[in-house]
Design a protein around this motif. Structure first.
Motif, short mmCIF file in Angstrom:
data_model
loop_
_atom_site.label_atom_id
_atom_site.label_comp_id
_atom_site.label_asym_id
_atom_site.label_seq_id
_atom_site.Cartn_x
_atom_site.Cartn_y
_atom_site.Cartn_z
N ILE A 1 13.28 -0.51 13.20
CA ILE A 1 14.47 -1.33 13.00
C ILE A 1 14.95 -1.10 11.58
O ILE A 1 14.25 -1.43 10.62
CB ILE A 1 14.16 -2.83 13.22
N ARG A 2 16.11 -0.48 11.47
CA ARG A 2 16.71 -0.25 10.16
C ARG A 2 17.48 -1.51 9.79
O ARG A 2 18.23 -2.05 10.59
CB ARG A 2 17.65 0.96 10.20
N PHE A 3 17.26 -1.98 8.54
CA PHE A 3 17.95 -3.19 8.09
C PHE A 3 18.27 -3.09 6.61
O PHE A 3 17.71 -2.26 5.88
CB PHE A 3 17.10 -4.44 8.39
N SER A 4 19.19 -3.93 6.17
CA SER A 4 19.51 -3.99 4.75
C SER A 4 19.10 -5.35 4.21
O SER A 4 19.16 -6.37 4.92
CB SER A 4 21.00 -3.73 4.49
N TRP A 5 18.65 -5.34 2.97
CA TRP A 5 18.25 -6.54 2.25
C TRP A 5 18.50 -6.27 0.77
O TRP A 5 18.16 -5.18 0.29
CB TRP A 5 16.77 -6.84 2.52
N GLU A 6 19.11 -7.21 0.09
CA GLU A 6 19.42 -7.03 -1.33
C GLU A 6 20.22 -5.74 -1.58
O GLU A 6 19.99 -5.01 -2.54
CB GLU A 6 18.14 -7.04 -2.17
N LYS A 7 21.13 -5.45 -0.66
CA LYS A 7 22.02 -4.28 -0.75
C LYS A 7 21.27 -2.94 -0.72
O LYS A 7 21.77 -1.93 -1.20
CB LYS A 7 22.90 -4.36 -2.00
N ARG A 8 20.08 -2.95 -0.16
CA ARG A 8 19.28 -1.73 -0.02
C ARG A 8 18.85 -1.60 1.45
O ARG A 8 18.81 -2.57 2.19
CB ARG A 8 18.04 -1.77 -0.91
N HIS A 9 18.48 -0.39 1.83
CA HIS A 9 18.11 -0.11 3.23
C HIS A 9 16.60 0.07 3.38
O HIS A 9 15.96 0.72 2.56
CB HIS A 9 18.83 1.15 3.71
N PHE B 1 0.85 -1.18 0.00
CA PHE B 1 0.00 0.00 0.00
C PHE B 1 0.89 1.23 0.00
O PHE B 1 1.71 1.41 0.90
CB PHE B 1 -0.93 0.01 1.23
N ASP B 2 0.73 2.06 -1.00
CA ASP B 2 1.44 3.34 -1.07
C ASP B 2 2.96 3.13 -0.89
O ASP B 2 3.60 3.82 -0.09
CB ASP B 2 0.88 4.30 -0.04
N ASN B 3 3.51 2.16 -1.63
CA ASN B 3 4.94 1.85 -1.59
C ASN B 3 5.45 1.40 -0.23
O ASN B 3 6.62 1.57 0.09
CB ASN B 3 5.78 3.04 -2.09
N GLN B 4 4.56 0.83 0.57
CA GLN B 4 4.94 0.27 1.85
C GLN B 4 4.34 -1.12 1.97
O GLN B 4 3.29 -1.40 1.39
CB GLN B 4 4.43 1.14 3.01
N LEU B 5 5.00 -1.98 2.73
CA LEU B 5 4.49 -3.32 3.01
C LEU B 5 3.85 -3.29 4.38
O LEU B 5 4.53 -3.10 5.40
CB LEU B 5 5.64 -4.33 2.96
N LEU B 6 2.52 -3.42 4.42
CA LEU B 6 1.76 -3.35 5.67
C LEU B 6 1.43 -4.75 6.17
O LEU B 6 1.05 -5.62 5.39
CB LEU B 6 0.45 -2.59 5.45
N PHE B 7 1.53 -4.94 7.49
CA PHE B 7 1.22 -6.23 8.11
C PHE B 7 0.00 -6.08 9.02
O PHE B 7 -0.12 -5.10 9.74
CB PHE B 7 2.39 -6.73 8.96
N GLN C 1 14.78 6.09 -2.36
CA GLN C 1 13.98 5.80 -3.56
C GLN C 1 14.32 4.44 -4.16
O GLN C 1 13.44 3.69 -4.56
CB GLN C 1 14.16 6.91 -4.61
N GLN C 2 15.59 4.10 -4.24
CA GLN C 2 15.99 2.81 -4.82
C GLN C 2 15.47 1.65 -3.98
O GLN C 2 15.03 0.63 -4.51
CB GLN C 2 17.51 2.73 -4.97
N SER C 3 15.50 1.80 -2.69
CA SER C 3 14.97 0.76 -1.80
C SER C 3 13.45 0.65 -1.95
O SER C 3 12.90 -0.45 -2.00
CB SER C 3 15.32 1.07 -0.35
N THR C 4 12.79 1.79 -2.04
CA THR C 4 11.34 1.80 -2.20
C THR C 4 10.93 1.05 -3.46
O THR C 4 9.92 0.34 -3.48
CB THR C 4 10.82 3.25 -2.23
N GLU C 5 11.73 1.15 -4.50
CA GLU C 5 11.43 0.44 -5.75
C GLU C 5 11.51 -1.07 -5.58
O GLU C 5 10.93 -1.82 -6.38
CB GLU C 5 12.37 0.91 -6.85
N LEU C 6 12.20 -1.57 -4.54
CA LEU C 6 12.31 -3.01 -4.29
C LEU C 6 11.19 -3.55 -3.39
O LEU C 6 11.09 -4.76 -3.20
CB LEU C 6 13.65 -3.34 -3.62
#
Length: 104
Positions: free
Chosen positions: A60-68, A15-21, A87-92
């Motif tokens: 919690i800040r984390f990295s995944w697939e070389k993005r933050h 939703f709106d470029n975020q993953l909601l749980f 922005q690059q992370s948001t695209e993932l």
């Protein structure tokens, strides 16, 4: 986590470029460690960068697939979501959603 876990993710949606749980049961700030462990168990090769604890919110800040990314918990609204750190992370985020596809 076991089927008896009251904090089972019942919905993970983009939703709106975020993953909601959404969770099966109400949770409290002291449950965030359990919740975050469950979220991170769905990801391969991630690194926790920083944990930020506030009065009613934890990040919690984390990295995944070389993005933050940032895993957010807001206790008052019972909200949990992941957002991109840039922005690059948001695209993932759509790729990240695939890790959380729920099977009935």
């Amino acid at each position: 986590m076991s089927k008896n876990n009251p904090f089972i993710i019942t919905k993970a949606e983009l939703f709106d470029n975020q993953l909601l749980f959404s969770y099966q049961k109400q949770w409290f700030q002291e449950d965030i460690e359990t919740l975050s462990t469950d979220v991170f168990s769905k990801l391969a090769e991630f690194t926790i960068i920083e944990k930020i604890q506030g009065a009613d919110r934890e990040n919690i800040r984390f990295s995944w697939e070389k993005r933050h990314f940032i895993l957010n918990f807001d206790c008052y609204s019972q909200s949990c979501w992941i957002e991109g750190g840039d922005q690059q992370s948001t695209e993932l985020i759509p790729d990240l959603v695939k890790s959380f596809e729920l099977v009935d």
